[in-house]
Write an enzyme that holds these catalytic residues in place. Structure first.
Site, PDB file in Angstrom:
ATOM      1  N   THR A   1       0.941  -1.309  -0.076  1.00 56.78           N
ATOM      2  CA  THR A   1      -0.013   0.065  -0.069  1.00 56.78           C
ATOM      3  C   THR A   1       0.750   1.066  -0.013  1.00 56.78           C
ATOM      4  O   THR A   1       1.583   1.593   0.908  1.00 56.78           O
ATOM      5  CB  THR A   1      -0.943   0.073   1.244  1.00 56.78           C
ATOM      6  OG1 THR A   1      -1.595  -1.261   1.350  1.00 56.78           O
ATOM      7  CG2 THR A   1      -1.770   1.173   1.202  1.00 56.78           C
TER       8      THR A   1
ATOM      9  N   LYS B   1      -7.444   1.491  -2.521  1.00 53.28           N
ATOM     10  CA  LYS B   1      -6.932   1.183  -1.417  1.00 53.28           C
ATOM     11  C   LYS B   1      -6.956   2.137  -0.288  1.00 53.28           C
ATOM     12  O   LYS B   1      -7.062   1.768   0.848  1.00 53.28           O
ATOM     13  CB  LYS B   1      -5.499   0.579  -1.540  1.00 53.28           C
ATOM     14  CG  LYS B   1      -4.580   0.053  -0.420  1.00 53.28           C
ATOM     15  CD  LYS B   1      -5.274  -1.286  -0.035  1.00 53.28           C
ATOM     16  CE  LYS B   1      -4.864  -1.575   1.542  1.00 53.28           C
ATOM     17  NZ  LYS B   1      -5.276  -2.640   2.265  1.00 53.28           N
TER      18      LYS B   1
ATOM     19  N   LYS C   1       0.352   5.410   8.264  1.00 56.43           N
ATOM     20  CA  LYS C   1       0.809   5.735   6.837  1.00 56.43           C
ATOM     21  C   LYS C   1      -0.421   5.834   6.005  1.00 56.43           C
ATOM     22  O   LYS C   1      -0.743   6.822   5.487  1.00 56.43           O
ATOM     23  CB  LYS C   1       1.872   4.336   6.243  1.00 56.43           C
ATOM     24  CG  LYS C   1       2.029   4.614   5.133  1.00 56.43           C
ATOM     25  CD  LYS C   1       2.708   3.345   4.392  1.00 56.43           C
ATOM     26  CE  LYS C   1       1.531   2.386   4.272  1.00 56.43           C
ATOM     27  NZ  LYS C   1       1.956   1.363   3.477  1.00 56.43           N
TER      28      LYS C   1
HETATM   29  P1  NAD Z   1       5.802  -6.003   7.307  1.00 56.43           P
HETATM   30  O1  NAD Z   1       6.566  -4.732   7.947  1.00 56.43           O
HETATM   31  O2  NAD Z   1       5.482  -7.057   8.228  1.00 56.43           O
HETATM   32  O3  NAD Z   1       6.726  -6.720   6.093  1.00 56.43           O
HETATM   33  C1  NAD Z   1       7.466  -5.696   5.127  1.00 56.43           C
HETATM   34  C2  NAD Z   1       8.488  -6.406   4.936  1.00 56.43           C
HETATM   35  O4  NAD Z   1       9.349  -5.931   3.919  1.00 56.43           O
HETATM   36  C3  NAD Z   1       9.394  -6.448   6.219  1.00 56.43           C
HETATM   37  O5  NAD Z   1       9.802  -8.009   6.450  1.00 56.43           O
HETATM   38  C4  NAD Z   1      10.778  -5.827   5.705  1.00 56.43           C
HETATM   39  O6  NAD Z   1      12.131  -6.318   5.944  1.00 56.43           O
HETATM   40  C5  NAD Z   1      10.801  -6.138   3.977  1.00 56.43           C
HETATM   41  N1  NAD Z   1      11.622  -5.085   3.585  1.00 56.43           N
HETATM   42  C6  NAD Z   1      11.696  -3.713   3.528  1.00 56.43           C
HETATM   43  N2  NAD Z   1      12.584  -2.884   2.738  1.00 56.43           N
HETATM   44  C7  NAD Z   1      12.899  -4.154   1.973  1.00 56.43           C
HETATM   45  C8  NAD Z   1      13.779  -4.043   0.701  1.00 56.43           C
HETATM   46  N3  NAD Z   1      14.558  -3.099   0.521  1.00 56.43           N
HETATM   47  N4  NAD Z   1      14.117  -5.571   0.356  1.00 56.43           N
HETATM   48  C9  NAD Z   1      13.539  -6.665   0.714  1.00 56.43           C
HETATM   49  N5  NAD Z   1      12.511  -6.571   1.908  1.00 56.43           N
HETATM   50  C10 NAD Z   1      12.290  -5.284   2.405  1.00 56.43           C
HETATM   51  O7  NAD Z   1       4.477  -5.410   6.612  1.00 56.43           O
HETATM   52  P2  NAD Z   1       3.456  -5.649   6.198  1.00 56.43           P
HETATM   53  O8  NAD Z   1       2.149  -5.949   7.418  1.00 56.43           O
HETATM   54  O9  NAD Z   1       3.498  -7.231   5.477  1.00 56.43           O
HETATM   55  O10 NAD Z   1       2.736  -4.876   4.946  1.00 56.43           O
HETATM   56  C11 NAD Z   1       3.168  -4.965   3.641  1.00 56.43           C
HETATM   57  C12 NAD Z   1       2.350  -4.044   3.003  1.00 56.43           C
HETATM   58  O11 NAD Z   1       1.226  -4.535   2.779  1.00 56.43           O
HETATM   59  C13 NAD Z   1       2.385  -2.742   3.473  1.00 56.43           C
HETATM   60  O12 NAD Z   1       2.471  -1.603   2.569  1.00 56.43           O
HETATM   61  C14 NAD Z   1       0.846  -2.650   4.311  1.00 56.43           C
HETATM   62  O13 NAD Z   1       0.502  -1.351   4.187  1.00 56.43           O
HETATM   63  C15 NAD Z   1       0.189  -3.541   3.287  1.00 56.43           C
HETATM   64  N6  NAD Z   1      -0.907  -4.398   3.854  1.00 56.43           N
HETATM   65  C16 NAD Z   1      -0.857  -4.815   4.994  1.00 56.43           C
HETATM   66  C17 NAD Z   1      -1.740  -5.677   5.529  1.00 56.43           C
HETATM   67  C18 NAD Z   1      -1.715  -6.220   7.065  1.00 56.43           C
HETATM   68  O14 NAD Z   1      -2.815  -6.514   7.698  1.00 56.43           O
HETATM   69  N7  NAD Z   1      -0.361  -6.442   7.607  1.00 56.43           N
HETATM   70  C19 NAD Z   1      -3.069  -5.646   4.928  1.00 56.43           C
HETATM   71  C20 NAD Z   1      -3.143  -4.991   3.750  1.00 56.43           C
HETATM   72  C21 NAD Z   1      -1.771  -4.443   3.246  1.00 56.43           C
END
Ligand code: NAD
Length: 270
Positions: free
Chosen positions: A93, A144, A219
């Site tokens: 997102t 979204k 965010k």
């Molecule tokens: P998270 O922080 O658990 O996972 C993100 C991952 O990205 C982390 O493990 C981090 O180490 C990795 N990362 C960051 N920079 C990186 C790079 N340069 N190379 C490789 N890996 C890298 O977050 P999440 O909850 O999995 O959410 C991910 C996305 O999905 C976000 O944009 C969030 O807004 C969206 N989202 C989350 C949910 C939810 O319920 N958690 C639901 C819908 C959408």
């Protein structure tokens, strides 16, 4: 079967990648956090040394990263190295401007790309039931952001109702039983209930471990307010929800699940 590169194996990315493995795809994954790579390996993902190595020979590249700056930095690295014709799918997102820049980077290297953010939380990611808002041209991000403004507002609404019920001597289960079959019914109540008990899978049952971190909810709400301002939309409840999540985050809760805002509304020290 196509080979899929999966970059960003966090709370969402890891269960999504695991489902792709289950569906028979070869998945090459990368994340900056070693613990996340260990989990991915247990799910049958081939762990790669970096993002560029992960995209090698991949037909599809999926990114699931925290915010726009992470997506742009990864796209700058991988787009020159991806296989000719590989499809880039960003399911993070992010803000609309970053989504447009990501499309531009892909296009500069002759790669098709689509923004496809998801809804459904970690439960949906594990069950394989996520909704993908595949827009192209950044339209998916617009949908979204609107969706998550509803989510931020509705979670506060549900949490306030539970706090009021506590003061009125009504049990959590009694309120849940009535509201979940009445006009108060919504995802924040029936799938992601902010109090322990009524919905066993909700983060409230594991001390608000995310799930969906409050930092990510803030965010998204900020993105909604930036978009509202630039489009001239009036969103007073979105603005209020943004303020409340900013306070909740500032009190040291950025890493907690966003449903933990109920503790803040109750006045509990967290
Ligand atoms: P998270 O922080 O658990 O996972 C993100 C991952 O990205 C982390 O493990 C981090 O180490 C990795 N990362 C960051 N920079 C990186 C790079 N340069 N190379 C490789 N890996 C890298 O977050 P999440 O909850 O999995 O959410 C991910 C996305 O999905 C976000 O944009 C969030 O807004 C969206 N989202 C989350 C949910 C939810 O319920 N958690 C639901 C819908 C959408």
């Amino acid at each position: 079967m196509a080979t899929i590169a999966f970059i960003g194996l966090g709370n969402m990315g890891n269960p999504m990648a695991a489902n792709l493995v289950k569906a028979g795809y070869a998945v090459q994954g990368f994340d900056l956090v070693p613990e996340n790579l260990t989990i991915a390996k247990e799910h049958g993902v081939t762990v790669m040394a970096n993002a560029v190595a992960a995209v090698k020979d991949a037909d599809v590249v999926i990114t699931m990263l925290p915010a726009g700056k992470h997506v742009l930095s990864v796209y700058e690295d991988i787009a020159p190295k991806a296989k000719k014709g590989a499809l880039l799918i960003d399911s993070s997102t992010i803000d609309v401007e970053s989504a447009r820049k990501a499309h531009a980077i892909a296009a500069r290297h002759g790669l098709p790309s689509i923004d496809a953010p998801v809804s459904g939380g970690t439960g949906g990611a594990t069950a394989g039931t996520l909704t993908f808002m595949a827009g192209g041209g950044a339209a998916g991000q617009a949908a979204k952001i609107c969706n998550n403004m509803i989510l931020g507002i509705s979670m506060i609404g549900v949490a306030e109702a539970f706090v009021l019920a506590e003061k009125l001597g009504l049990s959590h289960q009694a309120l849940f039983d009535v509201a979940s079959t009445s006009s108060g019914q919504c995802w924040s109540l029936t799938t992601y209930c902010p109090v322990p008990g009524p919905v066993p899978a909700s983060p409230a049952n594991r001390d608000y471990k995310p799930g969906f971190a409050a930092a990510l909810m803030l965010k998204d709400l900020k993105l909604s307010q930036e978009a509202a301002q630039s489009a001239g939309a009036v969103t007073p409840l979105g603005a209020e929800a943004t303020q409340l999540y900013a306070l909740f985050n500032a009190q040291g809760n950025a890493g907690a699940d966003f449903s933990g805002i109920i503790n803040f509304l109750r006045g509990d020290q967290t």
